[in-house]
Design a protein around this motif. Structure first.
Motif: not given
Length: 274
Positions: A11-14, A38-41, A54-55, A82-83
């Motif tokens: 699983i990826t996020a960006g 917002s973008p996932t950190n 997802a933070g 930001n988290i």
């Protein structure tokens, strides 16, 4: 986590505001979630592999991994800034989060409450939080180059300054499976190693060594599940694999044409793949 008996789910996020589910061997995307606020950190998978956390900016969203529901099943908000880091306890009782508001929060996974039931504040932005295998202590790395140990059972706090003369942000902390060793990397590219003692009671850290892992910003360190390897990643476009027996570099992984920052890494559970 495993998607099928013969595949591994990655699983990826960006910054494109999507979360994507991949077959690691087939490289096929079979599910995409739009994470539009917002973008996932950061991401974390619940130990039962039923939930994905997802933070992002001022939010933590929980998604159901057992269905194709694109909407979060829970949303934790009323947060500041930001988290940047998330994780779950092995007993599945709680989730922890850390962020740029200097706070580390504990969330009760056994209730439907959307407010943290415990928290602690450190002196600078939180960059990383790692749960000790004893499940009662959190190791916290901050932007000022300090590592904080929070004993949640006794609500005790202890700080370790890496280098008072040259403070450098702690970017990542990793503890090996039997809690005999801890690693941390900083924005000067150094990797610091401690031996650990006192598993069941209060943990004690004993400085062991440090070495220049990368010439630029180090971003992640991670022990392999079999404890024989330590991976580090960097803004220099490489990931390196170090033997934990002597901390000599065994492999340097890089792409001939791409020099992008290597932000993160993960071992498979059998330690054969990174």
């Amino acid at each position: 986590m495993s998607a099928t008996n013969d595949d591994v789910l990655l699983i990826t996020a960006g910054y494109d505001r999507t979360i994507r589910f991949w077959g690691a061997y087939s490289t096929a995307v079979y599910r995409t979630i739009m994470h539009e606020d917002s973008p996932t950190n950061c991401l974390a998978i619940h130990p039962q592999k039923t939930l994905l956390a997802a933070g992002s900016h001022q939010h933590i969203k929980m998604y159901d991994l057992m269905s194709n529901n694109p909407n979060p099943v829970m949303k934790l908000d009323q947060l500041q800034k930001n988290i940047v880091t998330l994780g779950f306890s092995d007993e599945k009782n709680f989730m922890f989060s850390g962020g740029e508001d200097h706070c580390v929060r504990i969330w009760d996974m056994r209730s439907a409450r959307t407010k943290a039931f415990r928290q602690t504040t450190v002196s600078a932005s939180v960059n990383c939080v790692t749960l000790h295998p004893n499940q009662t202590e959190l190791l916290i790395g901050d932007q000022d180059g300090t590592i904080h140990r929070w004993d949640m059972a006794g609500d005790k706090h202890e700080t370790y300054t890496i280098d008072a003369n040259d403070p450098s942000a702690i970017r990542s902390i990793s503890i090996n499976r039997d809690a005999s060793m801890m690693a941390a990397v900083n924005s000067n590219g150094y990797c610091h190693i401690w031996s650990m003692s006192g598993f069941a009671a209060q943990t004690h850290l004993h400085r062991r060594t440090r070495f220049r892992a990368h010439q630029r910003y180090a971003l992640k360190c991670l022990f392999s599940p079999d404890m024989t390897l330590l991976a580090t990643t960097s803004a220099d476009g490489t990931a390196k694999i170090w033997r934990t027996s002597d901390f000599n570099c065994q492999y340097e992984l890089k792409h001939d044409r791409l020099q992008n920052w290597v932000w993160d890494c993960a071992f498979t559970s059998d330690s054969l793949y990174l």
